[in-house]
Write an enzyme that holds these catalytic residues in place. Structure first.
Site, PDB file in Angstrom:
ATOM      1  N   GLU A   1     -10.744  -8.101  -2.506  1.00 18.00           N
ATOM      2  CA  GLU A   1     -10.428  -6.864  -1.783  1.00 18.00           C
ATOM      3  C   GLU A   1     -11.541  -6.500  -0.804  1.00 18.00           C
ATOM      4  OE1 GLU A   1      -8.835  -2.307  -2.565  1.00 18.00           O
ATOM      5  OE2 GLU A   1      -9.622  -3.465  -4.244  1.00 18.00           O
TER       6      GLU A   1
ATOM      7  N   LYS B   1     -10.302   3.807 -10.852  1.00 15.03           N
ATOM      8  CA  LYS B   1      -9.912   3.155 -12.105  1.00 15.03           C
ATOM      9  C   LYS B   1     -11.088   3.066 -13.073  1.00 15.03           C
ATOM     10  CE  LYS B   1      -6.153   0.236 -10.327  1.00 15.03           C
ATOM     11  NZ  LYS B   1      -6.258   0.572  -8.891  1.00 15.03           N
TER      12      LYS B   1
ATOM     13  N   PHE C   1       0.394  -8.352  -9.877  1.00 15.55           N
ATOM     14  CA  PHE C   1       0.717  -9.724 -10.265  1.00 15.55           C
ATOM     15  C   PHE C   1       1.972 -10.159  -9.520  1.00 15.55           C
ATOM     16  CE2 PHE C   1      -1.283  -9.780 -14.821  1.00 15.55           C
ATOM     17  CZ  PHE C   1      -2.534  -9.703 -14.256  1.00 15.55           C
TER      18      PHE C   1
END
Length: 417
Positions: free
Chosen positions: A317, A338, A404
């Protein structure tokens, strides 16, 4: 086709940091962790024995008995935050010219995993005699939260569930933005919910070696961008945003938190679970979203990174972001919330969208906690907010989520003027 402005008029949130928007935002600003030992089942034999569970969640505060009886936890979470967002927006179906002007687009990654596990365990315990609950099928279906939310509020327009793994709620926000922009809806409840702290989910993600195993220090286990990161912390919860066509919101005198100005999705077409190592799909996803907004990466003040704390994902990222910045790191600040909420899977984008909106409203960027030593592979000059929040005028924020299957989804939020 005419393009309409899409504004945000209501918010709802539920995570390990709190059971409403106010507490989630306050604890995020203070850099608190929601992680702790798993209490939902005996995790003694699992490689990972901690997660970011909700604290003191009482569905009866916003839901009636039938809502609870007939719904899996992921749907209860969705109903709960939708109720907060609808109340916050001061909105009901009577304010619409037609109930077909309003809809629900709701993301999830796993749907009714709790219900499925429970029913199958009981099937085995009953010597494989089929004595399934009559609500088994409607409780575990992945589209049911969107359906039940629409029933609750009488919204009869567009209604469905995009499932793009951990990018699901950003996909939902993007679709809601587009339908309103295209004139196919005036109001949409959007966001996502997931309740993945189950034996099957924890065991499965352990088998993938995706979860942190810092069992002795759960509150510091999620450490995005840190040289010693070892996987993500499972989280649960939901978040809702009321997206509304600007003229409709203006006509009813709604308060406006900000607006959505761009969104995009791409695919890595690379690997079942790993992100593209150079961030090729992610970079193009951000670029497409920015192009739609009429902005460039140099215009972004705050980026809420997907950054789950996995060794390969965080770096890919950063590479994607760096490619778009082309060495101009001075303006952009990045954080990974997160590290505090855990990874809410299909609900991640929704809770992070709320953090982006609140950053714009208050001029505060929440921190990335637990990150002590940045991975040396991160380019010099990249500004990652660590340890504590910072004050900064935020006019534009960008949120990334990657799932995913190679799903990438980016959304651009802007100060309303």
């Amino acid at each position: 086709m005419n393009s309409r402005r899409v504004v945000i008029t209501g918010l709802g949130a539920l995570s390990a940091l709190g059971n409403d928007v106010k507490s989630n935002w306050q604890n995020a600003k203070e850099g608190k962790s929601g992680a702790g030992a798993i209490t939902y089942f005996d995790a003694e034999k699992f490689k990972t024995r901690f997660a970011s569970e909700l604290k003191g969640f009482d569905p009866t505060q916003r839901l009636d008995r039938n809502d609870i009886k007939r719904s899996d936890l992921y749907t209860q979470y969705g109903l709960y935050v939708a109720a907060e967002a609808m109340e916050d927006a001061g909105l009901d179906v009577s304010q619409l010219d037609s109930p077909f002007d309003a809809g629900v687009i709701w993301g999830t990654s796993q749907g009714g995993m709790n219900t499925f596990e429970k029913e199958m365990k009981e099937f085995v315990a009953n010597d494989l005699t089929p004595r399934f609950n009559p609500f088994f099928i409607p409780k575990y279906l992945v589209n049911m939260a969107s359906g039940v939310i629409s029933m609750k509020y009488g919204f009869m327009g567009i209604n469905y569930t995009p499932v793009t793994a951990c990018a699901s709620s950003n996909s939902a926000i993007m679709d809601a933005f587009n339908y309103i922009k295209w004139g196919k809806a005036k109001v949409i409840i959007t966001g996502g919910s997931d309740s993945p702290i189950t034996e099957a989910a924890m065991g499965g993600f352990n088998a993938l070696k995706a979860l942190s195993t810092r069992n002795e220090e759960p509150t510091s286990a999620s450490r995005p961008f840190d040289v010693d990161r070892d996987g993500f912390v499972m989280g649960e919860g939901a978040a809702a945003l009321i997206l509304e066509e600007y003229e409709h919101a203006k006509k009813r005198g709604a308060k406006i938190y900000g607006e959505v100005v761009g969104a995009a999705m791409t695919a890595d077409a690379y690997h079942l679970t790993a992100t593209h190592p150079e961030g090729a799909g992610a970079s193009q996803c951000m670029k497409f979203a920015l192009e739609e907004s009429g902005l460039t990466m140099q215009d972004i003040d705050y980026l809420n990174a997907h950054a789950t704390s996995t060794p390969t994902g965080d770096l890919s990222e950063i590479k994607a972001i760096s490619r778009l910045l082309d060495g101009n790191y001075d303006k952009l600040h990045i954080s990974a919330t997160k590290s505090m909420t855990g990874h809410l899977l299909g609900a991640a984008g929704a809770i992070e969208a709320i953090f982006c909106v609140k950053a714009i409203n208050e001029g505060i960027i929440p921190p990335t906690i637990n990150t002590e030593t940045l991975d040396p592979a991160i380019p010099q000059g990249v500004q990652i907010v660590t340890k504590s929040a910072i004050e900064k005028k935020v006019k534009v924020a960008l949120s990334n989520t990657f799932g995913f299957g190679g799903h990438n989804a980016s959304v651009v939020f802007k100060e309303f003027v």
